[in-house]
Design a protein around this motif. Structure first.
Motif, PDB file in Angstrom:
ATOM      1  N   LEU A 118       0.827  -1.198   0.000  1.00 37.62           N
ATOM      2  CA  LEU A 118       0.000   0.000   0.000  1.00 37.62           C
ATOM      3  C   LEU A 118       0.870   1.261   0.000  1.00 37.62           C
ATOM      4  N   MET A 119       1.907   1.273   0.827  1.00 33.33           N
ATOM      5  CA  MET A 119       2.792   2.436   0.885  1.00 33.33           C
ATOM      6  C   MET A 119       3.553   2.618  -0.422  1.00 33.33           C
ATOM      7  N   LEU A 120       3.931   1.503  -1.055  1.00 35.29           N
ATOM      8  CA  LEU A 120       4.616   1.606  -2.341  1.00 35.29           C
ATOM      9  C   LEU A 120       3.719   2.266  -3.387  1.00 35.29           C
ATOM     10  N   GLY A 121       2.458   1.848  -3.422  1.00 32.77           N
ATOM     11  CA  GLY A 121       1.509   2.487  -4.332  1.00 32.77           C
ATOM     12  C   GLY A 121       1.333   3.961  -4.028  1.00 32.77           C
ATOM     13  N   SER A 122       1.307   4.307  -2.742  1.00 30.62           N
ATOM     14  CA  SER A 122       1.167   5.705  -2.339  1.00 30.62           C
ATOM     15  C   SER A 122       2.385   6.525  -2.749  1.00 30.62           C
ATOM     16  N   TYR A 123       3.577   5.948  -2.659  1.00 31.19           N
ATOM     17  CA  TYR A 123       4.785   6.659  -3.089  1.00 31.19           C
ATOM     18  C   TYR A 123       4.754   6.934  -4.591  1.00 31.19           C
ATOM     19  N   ILE A 124       4.236   5.979  -5.362  1.00 29.36           N
ATOM     20  CA  ILE A 124       4.117   6.203  -6.805  1.00 29.36           C
ATOM     21  C   ILE A 124       3.110   7.324  -7.077  1.00 29.36           C
ATOM     22  N   ASN A 125       2.014   7.352  -6.304  1.00 31.70           N
ATOM     23  CA  ASN A 125       1.059   8.455  -6.425  1.00 31.70           C
ATOM     24  C   ASN A 125       1.739   9.802  -6.194  1.00 31.70           C
ATOM     25  N   ILE A 126       2.535   9.876  -5.144  1.00 29.36           N
ATOM     26  CA  ILE A 126       3.239  11.122  -4.836  1.00 29.36           C
ATOM     27  C   ILE A 126       4.159  11.519  -5.985  1.00 29.36           C
ATOM     28  N   TYR A 127       4.752  10.515  -6.639  1.00 31.86           N
ATOM     29  CA  TYR A 127       5.656  10.803  -7.766  1.00 31.86           C
ATOM     30  C   TYR A 127       4.919  11.524  -8.888  1.00 31.86           C
ATOM     31  N   TYR A 128       3.734  11.017  -9.289  1.00 32.87           N
ATOM     32  CA  TYR A 128       3.073  11.716 -10.384  1.00 32.87           C
ATOM     33  C   TYR A 128       2.320  12.963  -9.909  1.00 32.87           C
ATOM     34  N   TYR A 129       2.014  13.072  -8.626  1.00 33.23           N
ATOM     35  CA  TYR A 129       1.548  14.358  -8.111  1.00 33.23           C
ATOM     36  C   TYR A 129       2.667  15.395  -8.199  1.00 33.23           C
ATOM     37  N   MET A 130       3.890  14.973  -7.887  1.00 32.27           N
ATOM     38  CA  MET A 130       5.036  15.870  -7.994  1.00 32.27           C
ATOM     39  C   MET A 130       5.262  16.298  -9.441  1.00 32.27           C
ATOM     40  N   SER A 131       4.964  15.400 -10.378  1.00 29.92           N
ATOM     41  CA  SER A 131       5.086  15.747 -11.787  1.00 29.92           C
ATOM     42  C   SER A 131       4.129  16.876 -12.151  1.00 29.92           C
TER      43      SER A 131
END
Length: 301
Positions: A258-271
């Protein structure tokens, strides 16, 4: 007004019904009431989205009705029907394509209100950890990875919704209070984001930097809201995720996924944030070229 009334009433009936047939009828009314909200004269592709939404929901309702007839498979059929209605993995392909054709108000309702009744039914009937945990982890990862390939805001928010529904589903066997807390946090963040995107007429991340309707202060507020939605500490959206992780820490693997998926979310939010703070370069016109030549000439002299 009639469709809004039917939409809200059918959801509450589905939440309070104790007979599967009544629940099915309420879900059908809910589907029929939402379809006119999908149709938008300014978006011709909304007709195709409405047809797709109708057939997917009708198919899910058929699977839902098979449950009482197949007593030894009732839990599985109910589980599949709710997954299809929610538009989550592995039956998620229809959801981003439908959301991409909607206006902002319909995007909000399909991402929030239309999730309430199916999630409630899932919570009331399915508490099997061996069904819930793998599904939650899968959706967190799909929601993260799917968002990386999106170039428009609406389908990106659709994959973000899939990831957040994974977190919410994971809390079903754990705590009803945490479900409400997480869902409320998600709804509040989505209200802010959709309001900004609607008011600034934004459809793609590139529009953020070039929009004349969005101020630098709004860009900062948008950036903080996106990071909070991703669960970046110490922002507000981190709190429900932190509670879920603390409660489920002994399980080890599912919270990590779950945290790994959330980190990927943060990555494209940062984009999105990165693009919003980069101004689109303006092409050189004849007048600007003349100014540049005059400047260079004066420097040489």
């Amino acid at each position: 007004c009639l469709f809004f009334w039917s939409l809200f009433t059918s959801t509450f009936i589905a939440l309070s019904a104790r007979i599967p047939l009544y629940t099915w009828a309420a879900l059908e009314v809910n589907t029929i009431a939402f379809i006119p909200m999908i149709l938008d004269p300014s978006k011709p592709e909304s007709v195709r989205a409405a047809i797709k939404y109708f057939f997917i929901q009708a198919y899910a309702s058929l699977v839902f009705l098979l449950g009482p007839l197949l007593s030894h498979l009732s839990e599985i059929t109910l589980f599949l029907a709710i997954i299809i209605k929610l538009g989550i993995s592995p039956f998620h392909n229809w959801y981003p394509s439908v959301v991409a054709s909607l206006n902002w108000s319909s995007t909000f309702f399909i991402s929030t209100w239309q999730k309430i009744a199916p999630l409630w039914i899932l919570r009331e009937n399915i508490n099997n950890y061996f069904l819930i945990a793998p599904l939650a982890a899968l959706n967190a990862l799909v929601g993260g990875l799917g968002g990386l390939m999106q170039t428009e805001i609406r389908p990106l928010l659709a994959f973000s919704s899939i990831g957040h529904i994974g977190w919410i589903i994971f809390t079903i066997p754990i705590s009803n209070l945490v479900i409400r807390l997480y869902f409320t946090s998600y709804v509040l963040h989505l209200i802010i984001l959709i309001y900004i995107f609607f008011a600034a007429k934004i459809s793609t991340p590139k529009d953020i930097s070039s929009s004349s309707y969005i101020s630098p202060q709004t860009k900062i507020f948008l950036a903080l809201t996106l990071l909070s939605l991703g669960g970046l500490p110490p922002l507000l959206g981190f709190i429900p995720k932190f509670i879920v992780v603390i409660i489920s820490a002994p399980l080890i693997l599912p919270p990590l996924l779950l945290m790994l998926g959330s980190y990927i979310n943060i990555y494209y939010y940062m984009s999105i944030i990165w693009r919003s703070f980069i101004s689109t370069p303006q092409p050189l016109t004849s007048s600007s070229f003349d100014k540049l030549r005059l400047l260079l000439t004066s420097l040489i002299r």
